[in-house]
Scaffold this motif. Sequence first.
Motif, PDB file in Angstrom:
ATOM      1  N   LYS B   6       0.840  -1.191   0.000  1.00  0.00           N
ATOM      2  CA  LYS B   6       0.000   0.000   0.000  1.00  0.00           C
ATOM      3  C   LYS B   6       0.877   1.244   0.000  1.00  0.00           C
ATOM      4  O   LYS B   6       1.956   1.240   0.583  1.00  0.00           O
ATOM      5  CB  LYS B   6      -0.878   0.025   1.263  1.00  0.00           C
ATOM      6  CG  LYS B   6      -2.121  -0.837   1.156  1.00  0.00           C
ATOM      7  CD  LYS B   6      -3.025  -0.628   2.367  1.00  0.00           C
ATOM      8  CE  LYS B   6      -4.332  -1.372   2.185  1.00  0.00           C
ATOM      9  NZ  LYS B   6      -5.159  -1.347   3.393  1.00  0.00           N
ATOM     10  N   LEU B   8       1.020   4.592   1.570  1.00  0.00           N
ATOM     11  CA  LEU B   8       0.353   5.209   2.714  1.00  0.00           C
ATOM     12  C   LEU B   8       1.136   6.396   3.235  1.00  0.00           C
ATOM     13  O   LEU B   8       2.362   6.452   3.123  1.00  0.00           O
ATOM     14  CB  LEU B   8       0.218   4.199   3.856  1.00  0.00           C
ATOM     15  CG  LEU B   8      -0.658   2.974   3.653  1.00  0.00           C
ATOM     16  CD1 LEU B   8      -0.590   2.105   4.900  1.00  0.00           C
ATOM     17  CD2 LEU B   8      -2.093   3.367   3.357  1.00  0.00           C
ATOM     18  N   GLU B  12      -1.805   7.255   8.143  1.00  0.00           N
ATOM     19  CA  GLU B  12      -2.587   6.090   7.712  1.00  0.00           C
ATOM     20  C   GLU B  12      -1.910   4.790   8.137  1.00  0.00           C
ATOM     21  O   GLU B  12      -2.573   3.831   8.539  1.00  0.00           O
ATOM     22  CB  GLU B  12      -2.767   6.102   6.180  1.00  0.00           C
ATOM     23  CG  GLU B  12      -3.658   7.229   5.687  1.00  0.00           C
ATOM     24  CD  GLU B  12      -3.537   7.480   4.178  1.00  0.00           C
ATOM     25  OE1 GLU B  12      -4.358   8.240   3.668  1.00  0.00           O
ATOM     26  OE2 GLU B  12      -2.613   6.932   3.539  1.00  0.00           O
ATOM     27  N   GLU B  16      -3.335   1.606  10.261  1.00  0.00           N
ATOM     28  CA  GLU B  16      -3.235   0.192   9.865  1.00  0.00           C
ATOM     29  C   GLU B  16      -2.569  -0.621  10.975  1.00  0.00           C
ATOM     30  O   GLU B  16      -3.000  -1.729  11.299  1.00  0.00           O
ATOM     31  CB  GLU B  16      -2.419   0.046   8.564  1.00  0.00           C
ATOM     32  CG  GLU B  16      -3.040   0.700   7.346  1.00  0.00           C
ATOM     33  CD  GLU B  16      -4.392   0.100   6.964  1.00  0.00           C
ATOM     34  OE1 GLU B  16      -4.650  -1.067   7.296  1.00  0.00           O
ATOM     35  OE2 GLU B  16      -5.193   0.832   6.339  1.00  0.00           O
ATOM     36  N   SER B  40      -9.578   8.486   9.779  1.00  0.00           N
ATOM     37  CA  SER B  40      -9.519   7.128   9.257  1.00  0.00           C
ATOM     38  C   SER B  40     -10.138   6.129  10.229  1.00  0.00           C
ATOM     39  O   SER B  40     -10.892   5.235   9.828  1.00  0.00           O
ATOM     40  CB  SER B  40      -8.054   6.786   8.975  1.00  0.00           C
ATOM     41  OG  SER B  40      -7.962   5.485   8.494  1.00  0.00           O
ATOM     42  N   ARG B 178       4.335  10.086   2.200  1.00  0.00           N
ATOM     43  CA  ARG B 178       3.802   8.805   1.711  1.00  0.00           C
ATOM     44  C   ARG B 178       4.937   7.894   1.243  1.00  0.00           C
ATOM     45  O   ARG B 178       5.853   8.326   0.572  1.00  0.00           O
ATOM     46  CB  ARG B 178       2.840   9.037   0.538  1.00  0.00           C
ATOM     47  CG  ARG B 178       1.534   9.618   0.993  1.00  0.00           C
ATOM     48  CD  ARG B 178       0.571   9.857  -0.152  1.00  0.00           C
ATOM     49  NE  ARG B 178      -0.577  10.586   0.363  1.00  0.00           N
ATOM     50  CZ  ARG B 178      -1.612  10.004   0.965  1.00  0.00           C
ATOM     51  NH1 ARG B 178      -1.647   8.689   1.100  1.00  0.00           N
ATOM     52  NH2 ARG B 178      -2.604  10.731   1.429  1.00  0.00           N
TER      53      ARG B 178
END
Lengths: 276, 378, 86
Positions: B6, B8, B12, B16, B40, B178
């Motif tokens: 992913k 992210l 984020e 997770e 989120s 990210r």
Amino acid sequence: MAIKEKSGIKKYLRLNKFPHIWCGGCGNGIVLRGILQGIDDLGLEQNKIVMISGIGCSSRMPGYVDFNTLHTAHGRAIAFATGVKLAKPDLHVIIITGDGDCAAIGGNHLIHAARRNIDLTVVILNNSIYGMTSGQYSPLTPYGSFATTAPYGNIEQSFDLCELVSSAGATYIARSTTYHAMQIPKLIAAGIENSGFSFIEIILHCHTYYGRKNKIGGPVEMMEWQKSHAVPISKKGSNIDMTGKFYIGELKKTRSPEYCKTYDELISATQRRKES
Amino acid sequence: MKKEYKLLQGNEACVEGALMAGVSFFGGYPITPSTEIAESLASRLPLTGGKFIQMEDEIGSIAAVLGASLTGAKAMTATSGPGFSLMQELIGFACITEIPCVIVNVQRLGPSTGGPTSPAQGDMLQARWGTHGDHNLIALCPTSIEETFYHTIKCFNLAEEYMVPVILLMDEVIGHMRERIKIPDQKELMIINRQQPSMPPEEYLPYRADERGVAVLANFGKGYRYHVTGLIHDETGFPTNDPKETSKLIRRINYKIENAKDKLLDFQKDNTEDAELIIFAYGSTARSALRSAHEAREQGMKVGTFIPKTIWPFPEKAIFELAEKVKTIMVCEMNLGQLVYEVERAVKGKARVELLSKASGELITPKDIMKKVVEVYN
Amino acid sequence: MKDLPLWLNLKSLSEKQKKLFNIEINYLWCKGCGICIYYCPKKVYTAGELGKPQIMNMDDCINCRLCVMRCPDLAIEVYPREEEKL
């Protein structure tokens, strides 16, 4: 019935913690008895009761009762309770708080818990003074009263907490006094049974600080004052001069969606959507 | 085995990681640059049966988190500087009552409102010393998105294992940057759940600690009715004024972390064997440090890096060992000097300690570090 | 009425059988505030040593429970005398 009463509320007490720390004649013990009587009348399971308090004289109450008990920080009892209730909605959460704890430092949590209509039962023991720190004025100290921090008389206005939580969204609101001790269990039981935010204000005497500073006298004199200033809500609308007086009894009973139940519906709905 | 990649951002990845660790309660209040964590979890938690609540302020947030934790929920909050300051009183409450929780602080420039969208590492000492009285806790500091994911899981594990608040000290760069990460299968991960009492309720004493000095708190509602208070308490959980019991409690809640130090410490050493200069850096700054150290090597300077991942407790022994071998330890941090004091304390005069500080709301670049390395290398 | 003890017959206030109650005071908990003494409608109590209540006329107790509910020290129990034997 009578035999049950003899041991009735004793089973809820942590007997080895008595006698309690409160002053001789303090109203806190009267409220404690009333709360336990209300719980006993409902026949709730001890393991499912959580009693949460903040800081102050009244907030020492959870230490004396054999439930899951949590003595938190000043003003934060309702916020802790929100976490407990939302995480485990099957628990009965009762909050014990004082006028300083609830109306001053914890005022914001009070408003928002009422607004959410989360199923908590808040019992505020309003003695019009900060007792634990020995007699400073609180937001509920009447105008003109004396306190150690109001040596010339209180120049701040007090306010009606019941009206505050009413406009914020509480669904059960009641008020009583330590003089009207016989009424307390019924109000507590009704508050616990209400599925939503319940607020029960008990006007109680602190003769040690408030009574002495204001030359009212001892516990009996202060309870006599309560008797002469409390007006049953059933008499609302009659021609009683309410100056300096207050209503007692069930002030509000209404219904609106309860927060934890609504959240559980939201969980079901999101999970259904996920599956489909 | 399912391998999922992913792209992210740090916030984020934190979410997770939290879900992987089994978070079931989040209480928070919107604040930049941590808000994505709340947003989120607001959408993800109901899907797992968990609860999200936006409280009226940060004090209420941590209070709700601690209340939820007492029922057995793995509970967390996320905030930034101003909110972290508001939480301090109840962080102390969590320490003395031994209620586990995870507090994420995505650091922004302070003091006060400061620079909400600017990165900083200004809360390093506040994380350790922000609340009053002698206490101890754990704080981790990730340098990448992947590390944020794993550190978040580790935060929950440590909180549950040591019954203590654990703080994840991110910074705005880590929170918003990210990167691609591989999300592992939950089965590959070690997930720790707090101990529960095994004896019958009448024999149970909540604060009779185990051999590690850690309390065993029964989940509320499970038949073990006990008392939790922020007052000094003995092993029964009830308040006491006894000086012996007072000392016993204060020491225990401090030493349970101190004694587990060897297990808790996590740091990364690169090219330290022959190094003459060590760059000490953490969080996003560590990324620049690694790059600069590499460049310095290319230019013939013997430069290594030391990156603490566990900030509290502090890895003083590892730093002392390095100090005995190197000439200089150069601390780089996005503040006017915070962990540099810890490094000086750890070094005990065995090496020169230099500071590269930046508190302009900009991250420390490899160029900034190279310039300073050249300046202090000899 | 013949089952009743003689002294109760003599004292009986009405034609109905008078119910009797026991009062127990936990003197370890009682702090002697005087609330029970003041509010007892039957004047069952009198102030004793340190202001703590002494039970003077237990047989006059009508189980109104005002003292039980208003005792700040949770120190008073009142229960029917007969059922005690059960």
